[in-house]
Design an enzyme around this catalytic site. Sequence first.
Site, PDB file in Angstrom:
ATOM      1  N   ALA A 248       0.782  -1.237   0.000  1.00  0.00           N
ATOM      2  CA  ALA A 248       0.000   0.000   0.000  1.00  0.00           C
ATOM      3  C   ALA A 248       0.816   1.291   0.000  1.00  0.00           C
ATOM      4  O   ALA A 248       0.333   2.315  -0.474  1.00  0.00           O
ATOM      5  CB  ALA A 248      -0.931  -0.003   1.199  1.00  0.00           C
ATOM      6  N   LYS A 253      -3.133   4.487  -3.954  1.00  0.00           N
ATOM      7  CA  LYS A 253      -4.251   3.636  -4.371  1.00  0.00           C
ATOM      8  C   LYS A 253      -5.183   3.346  -3.190  1.00  0.00           C
ATOM      9  O   LYS A 253      -6.390   3.245  -3.352  1.00  0.00           O
ATOM     10  CB  LYS A 253      -3.718   2.357  -5.024  1.00  0.00           C
ATOM     11  CG  LYS A 253      -2.885   2.706  -6.261  1.00  0.00           C
ATOM     12  CD  LYS A 253      -2.232   1.527  -6.909  1.00  0.00           C
ATOM     13  CE  LYS A 253      -1.331   1.985  -8.050  1.00  0.00           C
ATOM     14  NZ  LYS A 253      -0.090   2.700  -7.602  1.00  0.00           N
ATOM     15  N   CYS A 363       4.500  -0.921 -12.092  1.00  0.00           N
ATOM     16  CA  CYS A 363       4.922   0.271 -12.843  1.00  0.00           C
ATOM     17  C   CYS A 363       6.217  -0.075 -13.592  1.00  0.00           C
ATOM     18  O   CYS A 363       7.206   0.635 -13.488  1.00  0.00           O
ATOM     19  CB  CYS A 363       5.111   1.464 -11.915  1.00  0.00           C
ATOM     20  SG  CYS A 363       6.214   1.150 -10.522  1.00  0.00           S
TER      21      CYS A 363
HETATM   22  C1  LIG Z   1       5.020  -0.098  -5.913  1.00  0.00           C
HETATM   23  S1  LIG Z   1       5.106   0.242  -4.224  1.00  0.00           S
HETATM   24  C2  LIG Z   1       3.421   0.476  -3.834  1.00  0.00           C
HETATM   25  C3  LIG Z   1       2.845   1.843  -4.162  1.00  0.00           C
HETATM   26  C4  LIG Z   1       1.463   2.053  -3.590  1.00  0.00           C
HETATM   27  N1  LIG Z   1       0.540   0.994  -3.989  1.00  0.00           N
HETATM   28  C5  LIG Z   1       0.849   3.381  -3.992  1.00  0.00           C
HETATM   29  O1  LIG Z   1       0.025   3.445  -4.889  1.00  0.00           O
HETATM   30  O2  LIG Z   1       1.185   4.388  -3.340  1.00  0.00           O
HETATM   31  C6  LIG Z   1       5.469  -1.315  -3.576  1.00  0.00           C
HETATM   32  C7  LIG Z   1       5.333  -1.447  -2.045  1.00  0.00           C
HETATM   33  O3  LIG Z   1       5.414  -2.838  -1.751  1.00  0.00           O
HETATM   34  C8  LIG Z   1       5.955  -3.001  -0.473  1.00  0.00           C
HETATM   35  N2  LIG Z   1       6.365  -4.421  -0.373  1.00  0.00           N
HETATM   36  C9  LIG Z   1       7.408  -5.036  -0.981  1.00  0.00           C
HETATM   37  N3  LIG Z   1       7.417  -6.360  -0.685  1.00  0.00           N
HETATM   38  C10 LIG Z   1       6.338  -6.571   0.111  1.00  0.00           C
HETATM   39  C11 LIG Z   1       5.800  -7.726   0.750  1.00  0.00           C
HETATM   40  N4  LIG Z   1       6.382  -8.918   0.634  1.00  0.00           N
HETATM   41  N5  LIG Z   1       4.687  -7.579   1.515  1.00  0.00           N
HETATM   42  C12 LIG Z   1       4.089  -6.365   1.646  1.00  0.00           C
HETATM   43  N6  LIG Z   1       4.558  -5.232   1.068  1.00  0.00           N
HETATM   44  C13 LIG Z   1       5.658  -5.345   0.311  1.00  0.00           C
HETATM   45  C14 LIG Z   1       7.053  -1.980  -0.418  1.00  0.00           C
HETATM   46  O4  LIG Z   1       7.355  -1.641   0.921  1.00  0.00           O
HETATM   47  C15 LIG Z   1       6.425  -0.813  -1.215  1.00  0.00           C
HETATM   48  O5  LIG Z   1       5.850   0.127  -0.328  1.00  0.00           O
END
Ligand SMILES: C[S@@+](CC[C@H](N)C(=O)[O-])C[C@H]1O[C@@H](n2cnc3c(N)ncnc32)[C@H](O)[C@@H]1O
Length: 429
Positions: A248, A253, A363
């Site tokens: 998140a 989102k 992305c």
């Molecule tokens: C692409 S960003 C998300 C952007 C967000 N959805 C937005 O719209 O603002 C990816 C996120 O995934 C989290 N993340 C990475 N691996 C993860 C996991 N195994 N479980 C939960 N979150 C994870 C990261 O900390 C990062 O904040």
Amino acid sequence: MNDLAPNDAAGLPARAAALDLLTAALSGRAGLDEGLSHPALAALSGRDRAFARALVMATLRHLGPIDAALQAKVKKPPPDKVVQILRLGVAQAFVLKTPAHAAVTTSVDLVARDKGLQMFKGLVNAVLRGLLREPQALDDPELLAPGWLYARWRAAFGAEAAHEIAAMVAREPATDLTLKDPDTTGALAADLEAQVLPGGSLRTQRRGDISAWPGFAEGGWWVQDAAAAIPARLLAVQPGQTALDLCAAPGGKTLQLAAAGAQMTALDRSAARLKRVAENLTRTGLAAEAVAADAATWPDKRIFDAVLLDAPCSATGTFRRHPDVLWAAKPSDVAGLAAVQSKLLDAAARRLRPGGRLVYCVCSLEPEEGEGQVAAFLGRTQDIVLDPIGAGEGGAPAASVRPDGTLRILPHHLDGGLDGFYVARFRKG
Ligand SMILES: C[S@@+](CC[C@H](N)C(=O)[O-])C[C@H]1O[C@@H](n2cnc3c(N)ncnc32)[C@H](O)[C@@H]1O
């Protein structure tokens, strides 16, 4: 940009800060966002700070052509710091149009500040003066992205699309905003001198401190690229439905889904990044349950009406705002991230109630993180089918819709550009 370019000695601290920022951005240790709060910037005046940032972005947006121009003049590569100073010098002279003497003199002065680099003063002077003798075109798309990424894009999307994607690297993007309440569109578009995009995002050419813009303090909008705003809309959540955002932070989102009336759970592995979600929720007056956990192993047993997985990825689609991603990415990153995405996609499917909708997005412009991921997921999953997305749905450009009803959003699919994304929507049987 000329008014941003101090051409006297007062500009040296700004250039020194730009050097620190560029070095940090290209080291891959810190993204440019983090780099922008670099201590080197703190001591600068607002004008010098703006110049340092503009200079780094101009350099990163033209890095490939700048390096090609330098390679033609420099036989033996000098130390890394000298290379960065030369890059900044070329960007000043040819992109920011800083007066030639200021670009050269300050570059030589930057070298002179380092006792160990005195012997390179002459080289920097000669190389920059040599380049300044001829006009330099720094916008050849075939050079604007690293060769390995350009070759991948050509293989995945064709020669013409690869050319158009890469041409976007040099262009400075506008700022896109998502509104909390669609009823405020007319008033905020007028106040922010913004264009209303398909799907309802606002696009403004304004620059500067966004916290002073109309509607920010009231929490009426948040910054979100036009493409990034599409996936959450595709869930079409109804007020009162439960929704889970599995990755998140920083929360764009989650805010969209909460604003649509969903009963939100916002999960992220990073507690530090979840603080950004909390801040955004507070400012906009929206609510979500925040959970710090690994999405793949979260022990909670609940299932949800809607699940969004915006998975961690190579982020190559975000180069318009973060051109450093192109130069920090490595071919081996993609395979490692694809393995994580497939684990998270399985976990997301387990969280979905029968009849519920799942949106997967990244992305990234790399097919292994998009098309390949979805094909493999459908191959190993029994009770989930694709729920095809139609042209225009959620603001999706018609050019982005693939024959199977998933979206391959390329940065040139909207006038003025948008981030590259891959989006797929599923339904559980
Ligand atoms: C692409 S960003 C998300 C952007 C967000 N959805 C937005 O719209 O603002 C990816 C996120 O995934 C989290 N993340 C990475 N691996 C993860 C996991 N195994 N479980 C939960 N979150 C994870 C990261 O900390 C990062 O904040």
